[in-house]
Design a protein around this motif. Structure first.
Motif, PDB file in Angstrom:
ATOM      1  N   PHE A 183     -44.490 -29.134  69.549  1.00 46.75           N
ATOM      2  CA  PHE A 183     -44.680 -28.455  68.266  1.00 46.75           C
ATOM      3  C   PHE A 183     -45.508 -29.327  67.315  1.00 46.75           C
ATOM      4  CE2 PHE A 183     -43.145 -28.116  63.868  1.00 46.75           C
ATOM      5  CZ  PHE A 183     -43.616 -26.842  63.564  1.00 46.75           C
ATOM      6  N   LEU A 184     -45.181 -30.616  67.245  1.00 49.68           N
ATOM      7  CA  LEU A 184     -45.922 -31.516  66.348  1.00 49.68           C
ATOM      8  C   LEU A 184     -47.388 -31.647  66.766  1.00 49.68           C
ATOM      9  CD1 LEU A 184     -43.263 -34.329  65.751  1.00 49.68           C
ATOM     10  CD2 LEU A 184     -43.960 -32.507  64.184  1.00 49.68           C
ATOM     11  N   TYR A 185     -47.658 -31.742  68.066  1.00 52.03           N
ATOM     12  CA  TYR A 185     -49.046 -31.826  68.546  1.00 52.03           C
ATOM     13  C   TYR A 185     -49.813 -30.543  68.238  1.00 52.03           C
ATOM     14  CZ  TYR A 185     -48.072 -36.168  71.047  1.00 52.03           C
ATOM     15  OH  TYR A 185     -47.742 -37.457  71.368  1.00 52.03           O
ATOM     16  N   SER A 186     -49.162 -29.409  68.407  1.00 48.34           N
ATOM     17  CA  SER A 186     -49.859 -28.151  68.092  1.00 48.34           C
ATOM     18  C   SER A 186     -50.135 -28.044  66.600  1.00 48.34           C
ATOM     19  CB  SER A 186     -49.057 -26.955  68.593  1.00 48.34           C
ATOM     20  OG  SER A 186     -47.878 -26.804  67.847  1.00 48.34           O
ATOM     21  N   LYS A 187     -49.222 -28.537  65.789  1.00 50.38           N
ATOM     22  CA  LYS A 187     -49.446 -28.537  64.341  1.00 50.38           C
ATOM     23  C   LYS A 187     -50.607 -29.467  63.980  1.00 50.38           C
ATOM     24  CE  LYS A 187     -46.833 -28.904  60.061  1.00 50.38           C
ATOM     25  NZ  LYS A 187     -45.541 -29.206  59.459  1.00 50.38           N
ATOM     26  N   TYR A 222     -57.724 -28.001  72.096  1.00 54.61           N
ATOM     27  CA  TYR A 222     -56.638 -27.591  72.967  1.00 54.61           C
ATOM     28  C   TYR A 222     -56.910 -27.919  74.428  1.00 54.61           C
ATOM     29  CZ  TYR A 222     -54.552 -25.140  69.057  1.00 54.61           C
ATOM     30  OH  TYR A 222     -53.975 -24.851  67.865  1.00 54.61           O
ATOM     31  N   GLY A 223     -58.159 -27.941  74.847  1.00 51.89           N
ATOM     32  CA  GLY A 223     -58.476 -28.224  76.239  1.00 51.89           C
ATOM     33  C   GLY A 223     -58.519 -29.714  76.545  1.00 51.89           C
ATOM     34  N   GLN A 224     -58.460 -30.561  75.541  1.00 51.25           N
ATOM     35  CA  GLN A 224     -58.556 -32.003  75.735  1.00 51.25           C
ATOM     36  C   GLN A 224     -57.200 -32.582  76.132  1.00 51.25           C
ATOM     37  OE1 GLN A 224     -59.903 -33.522  72.013  1.00 51.25           O
ATOM     38  NE2 GLN A 224     -62.017 -32.888  72.314  1.00 51.25           N
ATOM     39  N   ASP A 248     -57.139 -38.040  73.993  1.00 48.40           N
ATOM     40  CA  ASP A 248     -58.389 -37.645  73.339  1.00 48.40           C
ATOM     41  C   ASP A 248     -58.112 -36.905  72.036  1.00 48.40           C
ATOM     42  OD1 ASP A 248     -59.832 -38.773  75.410  1.00 48.40           O
ATOM     43  OD2 ASP A 248     -59.913 -36.876  76.546  1.00 48.40           O
ATOM     44  N   ARG A 249     -57.103 -36.060  72.040  1.00 47.92           N
ATOM     45  CA  ARG A 249     -56.748 -35.323  70.827  1.00 47.92           C
ATOM     46  C   ARG A 249     -56.263 -36.275  69.748  1.00 47.92           C
ATOM     47  NH1 ARG A 249     -52.947 -31.180  73.805  1.00 47.92           N
ATOM     48  NH2 ARG A 249     -51.779 -31.328  71.888  1.00 47.92           N
ATOM     49  N   LEU A 250     -55.475 -37.281  70.144  1.00 44.89           N
ATOM     50  CA  LEU A 250     -54.991 -38.252  69.163  1.00 44.89           C
ATOM     51  C   LEU A 250     -56.144 -39.107  68.627  1.00 44.89           C
ATOM     52  CD1 LEU A 250     -51.622 -39.371  70.777  1.00 44.89           C
ATOM     53  CD2 LEU A 250     -51.972 -37.838  68.837  1.00 44.89           C
ATOM     54  N   THR A 305     -57.295 -39.418  64.753  1.00 45.82           N
ATOM     55  CA  THR A 305     -57.451 -40.717  64.094  1.00 45.82           C
ATOM     56  C   THR A 305     -58.839 -40.846  63.479  1.00 45.82           C
ATOM     57  OG1 THR A 305     -55.939 -41.684  65.714  1.00 45.82           O
ATOM     58  CG2 THR A 305     -57.310 -43.205  64.463  1.00 45.82           C
ATOM     59  N   ASN A 306     -59.857 -40.447  64.197  1.00 40.06           N
ATOM     60  CA  ASN A 306     -61.229 -40.508  63.669  1.00 40.06           C
ATOM     61  C   ASN A 306     -61.393 -39.592  62.465  1.00 40.06           C
ATOM     62  OD1 ASN A 306     -62.014 -42.356  65.601  1.00 40.06           O
ATOM     63  ND2 ASN A 306     -62.696 -40.778  67.033  1.00 40.06           N
ATOM     64  N   TYR A 307     -60.786 -38.430  62.521  1.00 37.98           N
ATOM     65  CA  TYR A 307     -60.866 -37.489  61.408  1.00 37.98           C
ATOM     66  C   TYR A 307     -60.230 -38.091  60.148  1.00 37.98           C
ATOM     67  CZ  TYR A 307     -60.090 -33.339  58.582  1.00 37.98           C
ATOM     68  OH  TYR A 307     -60.057 -32.437  57.563  1.00 37.98           O
ATOM     69  N   ILE A 308     -59.086 -38.726  60.306  1.00 39.64           N
ATOM     70  CA  ILE A 308     -58.406 -39.347  59.168  1.00 39.64           C
ATOM     71  C   ILE A 308     -59.253 -40.482  58.606  1.00 39.64           C
ATOM     72  CG2 ILE A 308     -56.381 -40.721  58.508  1.00 39.64           C
ATOM     73  CD1 ILE A 308     -54.780 -38.954  60.478  1.00 39.64           C
ATOM     74  N   LYS A 309     -59.884 -41.275  59.464  1.00 37.25           N
ATOM     75  CA  LYS A 309     -60.756 -42.354  58.998  1.00 37.25           C
ATOM     76  C   LYS A 309     -61.946 -41.798  58.231  1.00 37.25           C
ATOM     77  CE  LYS A 309     -59.538 -45.732  62.528  1.00 37.25           C
ATOM     78  NZ  LYS A 309     -59.981 -46.482  63.702  1.00 37.25           N
ATOM     79  N   ARG A 310     -62.537 -40.692  58.719  1.00 35.70           N
ATOM     80  CA  ARG A 310     -63.662 -40.068  58.002  1.00 35.70           C
ATOM     81  C   ARG A 310     -63.226 -39.572  56.626  1.00 35.70           C
ATOM     82  NH1 ARG A 310     -64.694 -37.585  63.124  1.00 35.70           N
ATOM     83  NH2 ARG A 310     -63.837 -35.628  62.308  1.00 35.70           N
ATOM     84  N   LEU A 311     -62.019 -39.025  56.564  1.00 36.74           N
ATOM     85  CA  LEU A 311     -61.507 -38.566  55.269  1.00 36.74           C
ATOM     86  C   LEU A 311     -61.315 -39.733  54.306  1.00 36.74           C
ATOM     87  CD1 LEU A 311     -58.872 -35.823  56.165  1.00 36.74           C
ATOM     88  CD2 LEU A 311     -61.115 -35.504  55.139  1.00 36.74           C
ATOM     89  N   GLN A 312     -60.804 -40.849  54.818  1.00 35.58           N
ATOM     90  CA  GLN A 312     -60.619 -42.020  53.967  1.00 35.58           C
ATOM     91  C   GLN A 312     -61.957 -42.550  53.452  1.00 35.58           C
ATOM     92  OE1 GLN A 312     -58.338 -44.467  56.643  1.00 35.58           O
ATOM     93  NE2 GLN A 312     -56.394 -43.904  55.662  1.00 35.58           N
ATOM     94  N   GLU A 313     -62.972 -42.570  54.310  1.00 37.34           N
ATOM     95  CA  GLU A 313     -64.303 -43.003  53.881  1.00 37.34           C
ATOM     96  C   GLU A 313     -64.862 -42.058  52.823  1.00 37.34           C
ATOM     97  OE1 GLU A 313     -66.550 -43.156  57.501  1.00 37.34           O
ATOM     98  OE2 GLU A 313     -65.547 -44.976  58.204  1.00 37.34           O
TER      99      GLU A 313
END
Length: 184
Positions: free
Chosen positions: A36-40, A55-57, A61-63, A67-75
């Motif tokens: 449930f947490l991963y789907s969220k 979803y296919g990864q 890779d999804r994690l 992580t990269n998305y969160i880093k981009r948001l912080q930048e």
């Protein structure tokens, strides 16, 4: 009138019904919760990310993508903070305490006095109350009309007053100007 005694309390539940769920059930519940947490997480990243659906990864890779998305948001947040500092610096960035002295115009209208204040502030409507209080504190002036407006970082207060003693209208202009300067 005979009152019968209350029924006896029910017997306590058997000790066997209080036992913990078995390890298999606990592990299944944990896996379901993680799923449930991963789907969220996937739904949050997929709705905000420009990449294809994750979803296919595989899970690592999804994690990594999350992580990269969160880093981009912080930048992006840091860039926006820098831009805000630059914009505040380019406009002068005067704080409420460090505002410039107000522009005050007082005009004698014969039986009344018109005062216009232009104050550099951050939409502080208490300015109008301070101006009215300063004008009427001596008791020789009645405020007929008061108007407050703001444009950009400037607040404009316009007061139209009636001088009670018509002999004081000339000196009233000077005293009103002095009172307004003291108030601001």
């Amino acid at each position: 009138m005979d009152i019968s005694p209350p029924p006896p309390p029910p017997p306590p539940p058997p000790a066997q019904s209080i036992c913990k769920p078995d390890r298999k059930t606990v592990e299944k519940n944990r896996r379901d919760h993680m799923k449930f947490l991963y789907s969220k997480l996937d739904s949050l990243i997929a709705s905000s990310s420009s990449s294809a659906s994750s979803y296919g990864q595989q899970l690592p890779d999804r994690l990594d993508e999350a992580t990269n998305y969160i880093k981009r948001l912080q930048e992006r947040i840091e860039q926006l903070k820098e831009k805000k500092k630059q914009l505040i610096g380019s406009t002068g960035g005067k704080s409420h305490e460090g505002r410039s002295s107000p522009q005050i115009e007082v005009h004698d209208l014969g039986s009344g006095i018109n005062a216009v204040l232009i104050v550099s502030s951050h939409h502080d409507q208490a300015i109008m109350h301070r101006a009215i209080r300063a004008v009427v504190e001596e008791g020789d002036v009645d405020v007929l009309n008061a108007h407050y407006s703001s444009a950009g970082d400037k607040s404009i207060v316009s007061l139209h007053t009636l001088v009670r003693d018509s002999n004081k209208s000339g000196s009233g202009t000077i005293s009103m100007l002095d009172r307004l300067k003291k108030a601001f």
